[in-house]
Write a protein that holds these residues in place. Structure first.
Motif, PDB file in Angstrom:
ATOM      1  N   ILE A 187       0.860  -1.179   0.000  1.00  0.00           N
ATOM      2  CA  ILE A 187       0.000   0.000   0.000  1.00  0.00           C
ATOM      3  C   ILE A 187       0.896   1.229   0.000  1.00  0.00           C
ATOM      4  CG2 ILE A 187      -0.220  -0.131   2.519  1.00  0.00           C
ATOM      5  CD1 ILE A 187      -3.006   1.152   2.211  1.00  0.00           C
ATOM      6  N   LEU A 188       0.618   2.169  -0.905  1.00  0.00           N
ATOM      7  CA  LEU A 188       1.490   3.325  -1.091  1.00  0.00           C
ATOM      8  C   LEU A 188       0.860   4.622  -0.598  1.00  0.00           C
ATOM      9  CD1 LEU A 188       2.657   2.602  -4.764  1.00  0.00           C
ATOM     10  CD2 LEU A 188       3.278   1.455  -2.647  1.00  0.00           C
ATOM     11  N   TYR A 189      -0.440   4.651  -0.501  1.00  0.00           N
ATOM     12  CA  TYR A 189      -1.172   5.875  -0.180  1.00  0.00           C
ATOM     13  C   TYR A 189      -2.443   5.479   0.548  1.00  0.00           C
ATOM     14  CZ  TYR A 189      -3.589  10.357  -1.280  1.00  0.00           C
ATOM     15  OH  TYR A 189      -4.258  11.552  -1.223  1.00  0.00           O
ATOM     16  N   LEU A 190      -2.780   6.205   1.606  1.00  0.00           N
ATOM     17  CA  LEU A 190      -3.962   5.859   2.386  1.00  0.00           C
ATOM     18  C   LEU A 190      -4.595   7.105   2.981  1.00  0.00           C
ATOM     19  CD1 LEU A 190      -5.832   3.755   3.741  1.00  0.00           C
ATOM     20  CD2 LEU A 190      -4.161   3.624   5.605  1.00  0.00           C
ATOM     21  N   ASN A 191      -5.836   7.346   2.605  1.00  0.00           N
ATOM     22  CA  ASN A 191      -6.662   8.422   3.182  1.00  0.00           C
ATOM     23  C   ASN A 191      -5.938   9.769   3.215  1.00  0.00           C
ATOM     24  OD1 ASN A 191      -8.665   6.499   3.585  1.00  0.00           O
ATOM     25  ND2 ASN A 191      -8.061   6.107   5.709  1.00  0.00           N
ATOM     26  N   GLY A 192      -5.335  10.116   2.080  1.00  0.00           N
ATOM     27  CA  GLY A 192      -4.702  11.421   1.953  1.00  0.00           C
ATOM     28  C   GLY A 192      -3.230  11.480   2.296  1.00  0.00           C
ATOM     29  N   ASP A 193      -2.659  10.378   2.761  1.00  0.00           N
ATOM     30  CA  ASP A 193      -1.254  10.373   3.175  1.00  0.00           C
ATOM     31  C   ASP A 193      -0.437   9.371   2.372  1.00  0.00           C
ATOM     32  OD1 ASP A 193      -1.599  12.278   5.257  1.00  0.00           O
ATOM     33  OD2 ASP A 193      -2.386  10.701   6.570  1.00  0.00           O
ATOM     34  N   TRP A 194       0.760   9.790   1.934  1.00  0.00           N
ATOM     35  CA  TRP A 194       1.700   8.883   1.295  1.00  0.00           C
ATOM     36  C   TRP A 194       2.402   8.047   2.356  1.00  0.00           C
ATOM     37  CZ3 TRP A 194       1.879   7.854  -3.746  1.00  0.00           C
ATOM     38  CH2 TRP A 194       1.305   8.777  -4.633  1.00  0.00           C
ATOM     39  N   LEU A 195       2.586   6.762   2.060  1.00  0.00           N
ATOM     40  CA  LEU A 195       3.206   5.839   3.001  1.00  0.00           C
ATOM     41  C   LEU A 195       4.564   5.340   2.530  1.00  0.00           C
ATOM     42  CD1 LEU A 195       0.063   3.609   3.790  1.00  0.00           C
ATOM     43  CD2 LEU A 195       0.731   5.799   4.823  1.00  0.00           C
ATOM     44  N   LEU A 196       5.092   5.944   1.477  1.00  0.00           N
ATOM     45  CA  LEU A 196       6.316   5.453   0.847  1.00  0.00           C
ATOM     46  C   LEU A 196       7.500   5.410   1.808  1.00  0.00           C
ATOM     47  CD1 LEU A 196       6.072   7.493  -2.490  1.00  0.00           C
ATOM     48  CD2 LEU A 196       5.248   5.178  -2.069  1.00  0.00           C
ATOM     49  N   HIS A 197       7.549   6.348   2.754  1.00  0.00           N
ATOM     50  CA  HIS A 197       8.680   6.445   3.668  1.00  0.00           C
ATOM     51  C   HIS A 197       8.633   5.398   4.781  1.00  0.00           C
ATOM     52  CE1 HIS A 197       5.385   8.596   5.547  1.00  0.00           C
ATOM     53  NE2 HIS A 197       6.005   8.483   6.717  1.00  0.00           N
ATOM     54  N   LEU A 198       7.473   4.780   4.984  1.00  0.00           N
ATOM     55  CA  LEU A 198       7.342   3.792   6.045  1.00  0.00           C
ATOM     56  C   LEU A 198       8.052   2.495   5.666  1.00  0.00           C
ATOM     57  CD1 LEU A 198       3.564   4.194   7.022  1.00  0.00           C
ATOM     58  CD2 LEU A 198       5.566   5.274   8.075  1.00  0.00           C
ATOM     59  N   SER A 199       8.386   1.700   6.652  1.00  0.00           N
ATOM     60  CA  SER A 199       8.983   0.390   6.384  1.00  0.00           C
ATOM     61  C   SER A 199       7.928  -0.533   5.785  1.00  0.00           C
ATOM     62  CB  SER A 199       9.525  -0.219   7.668  1.00  0.00           C
ATOM     63  OG  SER A 199       8.451  -0.581   8.535  1.00  0.00           O
ATOM     64  N   LEU A 200       8.399  -1.573   5.095  1.00  0.00           N
ATOM     65  CA  LEU A 200       7.474  -2.558   4.535  1.00  0.00           C
ATOM     66  C   LEU A 200       6.586  -3.147   5.627  1.00  0.00           C
ATOM     67  CD1 LEU A 200       6.400  -4.426   2.312  1.00  0.00           C
ATOM     68  CD2 LEU A 200       8.358  -5.932   2.752  1.00  0.00           C
ATOM     69  N   LYS A 201       7.161  -3.438   6.778  1.00  0.00           N
ATOM     70  CA  LYS A 201       6.387  -4.008   7.880  1.00  0.00           C
ATOM     71  C   LYS A 201       5.257  -3.066   8.291  1.00  0.00           C
ATOM     72  CE  LYS A 201       5.523  -7.060  11.067  1.00  0.00           C
ATOM     73  NZ  LYS A 201       4.966  -8.386  10.692  1.00  0.00           N
ATOM     74  N   GLU A 202       5.544  -1.772   8.397  1.00  0.00           N
ATOM     75  CA  GLU A 202       4.514  -0.801   8.761  1.00  0.00           C
ATOM     76  C   GLU A 202       3.449  -0.699   7.670  1.00  0.00           C
ATOM     77  OE1 GLU A 202       6.473   2.702  11.306  1.00  0.00           O
ATOM     78  OE2 GLU A 202       7.614   2.240   9.473  1.00  0.00           O
ATOM     79  N   ARG A 203       3.884  -0.724   6.417  1.00  0.00           N
ATOM     80  CA  ARG A 203       2.919  -0.644   5.315  1.00  0.00           C
ATOM     81  C   ARG A 203       2.022  -1.882   5.295  1.00  0.00           C
ATOM     82  NH1 ARG A 203       7.571   0.461   2.486  1.00  0.00           N
ATOM     83  NH2 ARG A 203       7.230  -1.228   0.970  1.00  0.00           N
ATOM     84  N   GLN A 204       2.604  -3.042   5.579  1.00  0.00           N
ATOM     85  CA  GLN A 204       1.806  -4.265   5.620  1.00  0.00           C
ATOM     86  C   GLN A 204       0.757  -4.202   6.731  1.00  0.00           C
ATOM     87  OE1 GLN A 204       4.752  -7.405   5.909  1.00  0.00           O
ATOM     88  NE2 GLN A 204       4.788  -7.693   3.690  1.00  0.00           N
TER      89      GLN A 204
END
Length: 314
Positions: A119-136
């Motif tokens: 997941i790269l983007y969620l509810n108005g926020d980019w998640l690219l900087h997060l770790s894979l574990k956090e994105r999962q």
């Protein structure tokens, strides 16, 4: 949300096992890479080459049925099964449809599943900087699995997963660093892919040229009646520039006017036919429904007994 297409993060091919407890492994699904964009009202499906495929997969244009997000960008693989296994050729029936009427027929013939792994983007926020574990973790919190959409699962023991995938003749595995951020249009060793390849000996009975140098070999195998069948062409692999020059020199004395293959090769118009004397070792992923090799790669070549080059070796 701006629907400007994103080029996804890509894994690097490897034959090695990475060290460390921060890696996880996933099945490499043999389908089409697809990013799903949803801004709360409009959905777009864009493939890895930034081509729009929304028309081809209308089942996925209602994300509320499988996702609780108000806006989102998902990354995953759309697959189709044949005999219980992902089939690239089945999914191509869907992906190659270009008209609404063709898509409707294809939907009736081929069911799909979207295997979501990021997941790269969620509810108005980019998640690219997060770790894979956090994105999962974010992904798990918003996906509602059903017959159409499934999250890809992690496996701690990459070697055990690879053995299972090999046993079931799947495509391979992807090994990912759980601490990795997501790099748009990136490709590095934090994501690795380890594919399963087979190999065989094939006889060369045609070549194509780029300029004055051979750049592709037309490959064949003999059946029990001694007939030579075209099984594909290969222009990649372990041959060096010097090797290709040597092949070019070698085939000059082998040319013939008659096509050696009993069936019609796909590159017949470009081909120069040669007598079946040159044998190559080829690695490949699988046999296609058309009895040709998928992703053949030349490993070595030699002049040798062409009796090795028959279907019985498979």
């Amino acid at each position: 949300m701006d629907f400007k297409p994103i080029l996804p993060f890509e894994p690097v091919s490897t034959n090695e096992w990475p060290a460390g407890t921060h890696f996880t492994s996933q099945i490499k699904w043999d389908g089409v890479r697809m990013l799903l964009y949803f801004d709360g009202s409009t959905t777009k499906l864009i493939n890895r080459r930034a081509n729009d495929r929304t028309l081809q997969y209308p089942e996925l244009t209602n994300p509320q049925a499988f996702c609780s997000a108000k806006s989102v960008i998902l990354d995953g693989e759309i697959i189709a099964l044949s005999d219980g296994k992902p089939s690239f050729y089945e999914i191509m029936k869907r992906d190659s449809a270009r008209k609404s009427s063709t898509v409707t027929r294809a939907m009736q013939q081929v069911s799909i599943t979207y295997m979501v792994f990021d997941i790269l983007y969620l509810n108005g926020d980019w998640l690219l900087h997060l770790s894979l574990k956090e994105r999962q973790n974010r992904l798990a919190s918003i996906i509602k699995p059903n017959h159409l959409v499934q999250p890809v699962t992690n496996h701690d023991d990459m070697k055990a997963l690879f053995a299972i995938v090999e046993q079931h003749e799947l495509e391979g595995i992807v090994i990912k660093d759980l601490t990795s951020s997501y790099v748009i249009n990136g490709k590095d060793k934090r994501w690795l892919k380890k594919k399963i390849f087979k190999d065989l000996y094939a006889v060369v009975s045609g070549v194509t040229y780029r300029g004055n140098i051979v750049n592709s070999l037309l490959l064949g195998l003999y059946d029990d009646q001694g007939q030579l069948w075209y099984i594909g062409h290969a222009g990649t692999g372990k041959l060096t520039v010097k090797d290709w020059q040597h092949v070019t020199d070698l085939v000059q004395s082998m040319t013939t006017q008659e096509r050696p293959f009993i069936n019609q090769p796909e590159r017949s118009k470009e081909a120069v036919w040669i007598t079946p004397q040159l044998v190559v070792k080829v690695s490949f992923m699988e046999w296609t429904n058309n009895k040709t090799l998928r992703h053949p790669s030349i490993q070595s070549f030699m002049k040798m007994d062409v009796s090795l080059c028959n279907f019985n070796q498979n």
